[in-house]
Design a protein around this motif. Structure first.
Motif, PDB file in Angstrom:
ATOM      1  N   ASP A  12       0.800  -1.234   0.000  1.00  0.00           N
ATOM      2  CA  ASP A  12       0.000   0.000   0.000  1.00  0.00           C
ATOM      3  C   ASP A  12       0.832   1.284   0.000  1.00  0.00           C
ATOM      4  O   ASP A  12       0.518   2.250   0.697  1.00  0.00           O
ATOM      5  CB  ASP A  12      -0.974   0.022   1.188  1.00  0.00           C
ATOM      6  CG  ASP A  12      -1.960  -1.119   1.162  1.00  0.00           C
ATOM      7  OD1 ASP A  12      -2.031  -1.837   0.141  1.00  0.00           O
ATOM      8  OD2 ASP A  12      -2.668  -1.317   2.164  1.00  0.00           O
ATOM      9  N   HIS A  53      -4.020  -1.294  -2.299  1.00  0.00           N
ATOM     10  CA  HIS A  53      -5.362  -1.325  -1.721  1.00  0.00           C
ATOM     11  C   HIS A  53      -6.330  -0.610  -2.668  1.00  0.00           C
ATOM     12  O   HIS A  53      -6.225   0.590  -2.876  1.00  0.00           O
ATOM     13  CB  HIS A  53      -5.399  -0.667  -0.342  1.00  0.00           C
ATOM     14  CG  HIS A  53      -6.649  -0.991   0.403  1.00  0.00           C
ATOM     15  ND1 HIS A  53      -6.718  -2.042   1.286  1.00  0.00           N
ATOM     16  CD2 HIS A  53      -7.883  -0.444   0.360  1.00  0.00           C
ATOM     17  CE1 HIS A  53      -7.948  -2.110   1.776  1.00  0.00           C
ATOM     18  NE2 HIS A  53      -8.679  -1.144   1.219  1.00  0.00           N
ATOM     19  N   SER A  55      -9.869   0.106  -2.586  1.00  0.00           N
ATOM     20  CA  SER A  55     -11.037   0.109  -1.704  1.00  0.00           C
ATOM     21  C   SER A  55     -12.337  -0.012  -2.490  1.00  0.00           C
ATOM     22  O   SER A  55     -12.464   0.532  -3.592  1.00  0.00           O
ATOM     23  CB  SER A  55     -11.062   1.399  -0.883  1.00  0.00           C
ATOM     24  OG  SER A  55     -12.199   1.415  -0.047  1.00  0.00           O
ATOM     25  N   ASP A  57     -15.087   0.925  -0.834  1.00  0.00           N
ATOM     26  CA  ASP A  57     -15.873   1.956  -0.157  1.00  0.00           C
ATOM     27  C   ASP A  57     -15.990   3.166  -1.089  1.00  0.00           C
ATOM     28  O   ASP A  57     -14.969   3.746  -1.481  1.00  0.00           O
ATOM     29  CB  ASP A  57     -15.177   2.355   1.138  1.00  0.00           C
ATOM     30  CG  ASP A  57     -15.887   3.464   1.903  1.00  0.00           C
ATOM     31  OD1 ASP A  57     -16.865   4.041   1.399  1.00  0.00           O
ATOM     32  OD2 ASP A  57     -15.436   3.756   3.029  1.00  0.00           O
ATOM     33  N   SER A  60     -13.883   6.282  -0.193  1.00  0.00           N
ATOM     34  CA  SER A  60     -12.469   6.115   0.153  1.00  0.00           C
ATOM     35  C   SER A  60     -11.545   6.824  -0.830  1.00  0.00           C
ATOM     36  O   SER A  60     -11.749   6.795  -2.042  1.00  0.00           O
ATOM     37  CB  SER A  60     -12.107   4.626   0.182  1.00  0.00           C
ATOM     38  OG  SER A  60     -10.722   4.465   0.400  1.00  0.00           O
ATOM     39  N   ARG A  63     -10.033   4.336  -3.351  1.00  0.00           N
ATOM     40  CA  ARG A  63     -10.885   3.702  -4.357  1.00  0.00           C
ATOM     41  C   ARG A  63     -10.279   3.892  -5.747  1.00  0.00           C
ATOM     42  O   ARG A  63      -9.654   4.913  -6.040  1.00  0.00           O
ATOM     43  CB  ARG A  63     -12.287   4.314  -4.306  1.00  0.00           C
ATOM     44  CG  ARG A  63     -13.319   3.622  -5.166  1.00  0.00           C
ATOM     45  CD  ARG A  63     -14.729   4.146  -4.868  1.00  0.00           C
ATOM     46  NE  ARG A  63     -14.812   5.593  -4.823  1.00  0.00           N
ATOM     47  CZ  ARG A  63     -15.025   6.371  -5.871  1.00  0.00           C
ATOM     48  NH1 ARG A  63     -15.161   5.859  -7.068  1.00  0.00           N
ATOM     49  NH2 ARG A  63     -15.085   7.681  -5.730  1.00  0.00           N
ATOM     50  N   ASN A  69      -5.390   6.608  -5.057  1.00  0.00           N
ATOM     51  CA  ASN A  69      -5.200   5.189  -5.342  1.00  0.00           C
ATOM     52  C   ASN A  69      -3.855   4.934  -6.024  1.00  0.00           C
ATOM     53  O   ASN A  69      -3.317   3.827  -5.963  1.00  0.00           O
ATOM     54  CB  ASN A  69      -6.350   4.662  -6.206  1.00  0.00           C
ATOM     55  CG  ASN A  69      -6.232   3.189  -6.507  1.00  0.00           C
ATOM     56  OD1 ASN A  69      -5.673   2.804  -7.527  1.00  0.00           O
ATOM     57  ND2 ASN A  69      -6.748   2.372  -5.603  1.00  0.00           N
ATOM     58  N   SER A  87      -8.859  -5.581  -1.215  1.00  0.00           N
ATOM     59  CA  SER A  87      -9.851  -4.642  -0.700  1.00  0.00           C
ATOM     60  C   SER A  87     -10.054  -4.821   0.805  1.00  0.00           C
ATOM     61  O   SER A  87     -10.938  -4.215   1.396  1.00  0.00           O
ATOM     62  CB  SER A  87     -11.186  -4.802  -1.438  1.00  0.00           C
ATOM     63  OG  SER A  87     -11.686  -6.115  -1.252  1.00  0.00           O
ATOM     64  N   CYS A 119      -2.651  -2.994   7.449  1.00  0.00           N
ATOM     65  CA  CYS A 119      -2.409  -3.883   6.302  1.00  0.00           C
ATOM     66  C   CYS A 119      -1.061  -4.590   6.357  1.00  0.00           C
ATOM     67  O   CYS A 119      -0.964  -5.755   5.975  1.00  0.00           O
ATOM     68  CB  CYS A 119      -2.583  -3.116   4.998  1.00  0.00           C
ATOM     69  SG  CYS A 119      -4.284  -2.538   4.778  1.00  0.00           S
TER      70      CYS A 119
END
Length: 192
Positions: A12, A53, A55, A57, A60, A63, A69, A87, A119
């Motif tokens: 991440d 990651h 997401s 959501d 987020s 995302r 991201n 995710s 994470c």
């Protein structure tokens, strides 16, 4: 340290964590240390699998399609370096990471990233439970200040230290960036 059957797993390393919606982080050297490991690792031609990651959501900053991201500058995968999209907190849950590692014949996994207590820790714990020798690079990880549920704040560094201690006790070998980079240099010299 023998790097045969070992993969590097940056977790991440994404731009969202610099955004104003996230709490304060403590490790100002996380990018520099992570980049040093990644550069030394690549110079040896060793395998890297990036964890990202994505997401689900809708709100987020992690995302897909959101600027956050994207990988942090310098952590973008190079040709031939796969990305494992997750995710949830563990890079092993809902992904093909375990299968990828088995196909590569990997026994050891070197991990760094954001965040130590979420994470990174969950990935290290899951990997250890699956039988991999997990190696955490403690000074190439970062955490956020978190509310303690009683109106106070747990400082990011305190959370980091507690999680590193737990991982060291049962789930992983813990090393520093310098130890990894020096070991890679020593291994290269021995092979020459």
């Amino acid at each position: 340290m023998n790097f045969a059957q070992t993969v590097l797993l940056p977790v991440d390393m994404q731009q969202a964590f610099d955004g104003p919606s996230w709490p304060r982080r403590w490790n100002g050297a996380v990018d520099r240390n992570g980049q040093a490991i990644l550069d030394a690792w690549r110079s040896r031609g060793l395998p890297v699998i990036h964890v990202k990651h994505d997401s689900i959501d809708p709100g987020s900053t992690l995302r897909l399609g959101q600027p956050g991201n994207a990988f942090r500058p310098g952590f973008e995968p190079r040709d031939g370096e796969p990305i494992v999209s997750k995710s949830v907190n563990s890079a092993f849950i809902g992904t093909d990471l375990d299968l990828r590692l088995k196909r590569l014949g990997v026994r050891k996994v070197v991990v760094f990233g954001i965040t130590t207590d979420m994470c990174v820790s969950t990935t290290v714990r899951t990997g250890a439970n699956l039988g991999y020798e997990m190696i955490l690079v403690e000074d190439a990880c970062d955490c956020f200040d978190l509310p303690d549920g009683q109106g106070g704040t747990i400082p990011a560094r305190t959370s980091h230290q507690a999680h590193v201690a737990t991982l060291r006790f049962e789930f992983a070998r813990v090393l520093t960036t310098q130890e990894i980079v020096e070991a890679l240099g020593n291994a290269a010299a021995a092979a020459a």
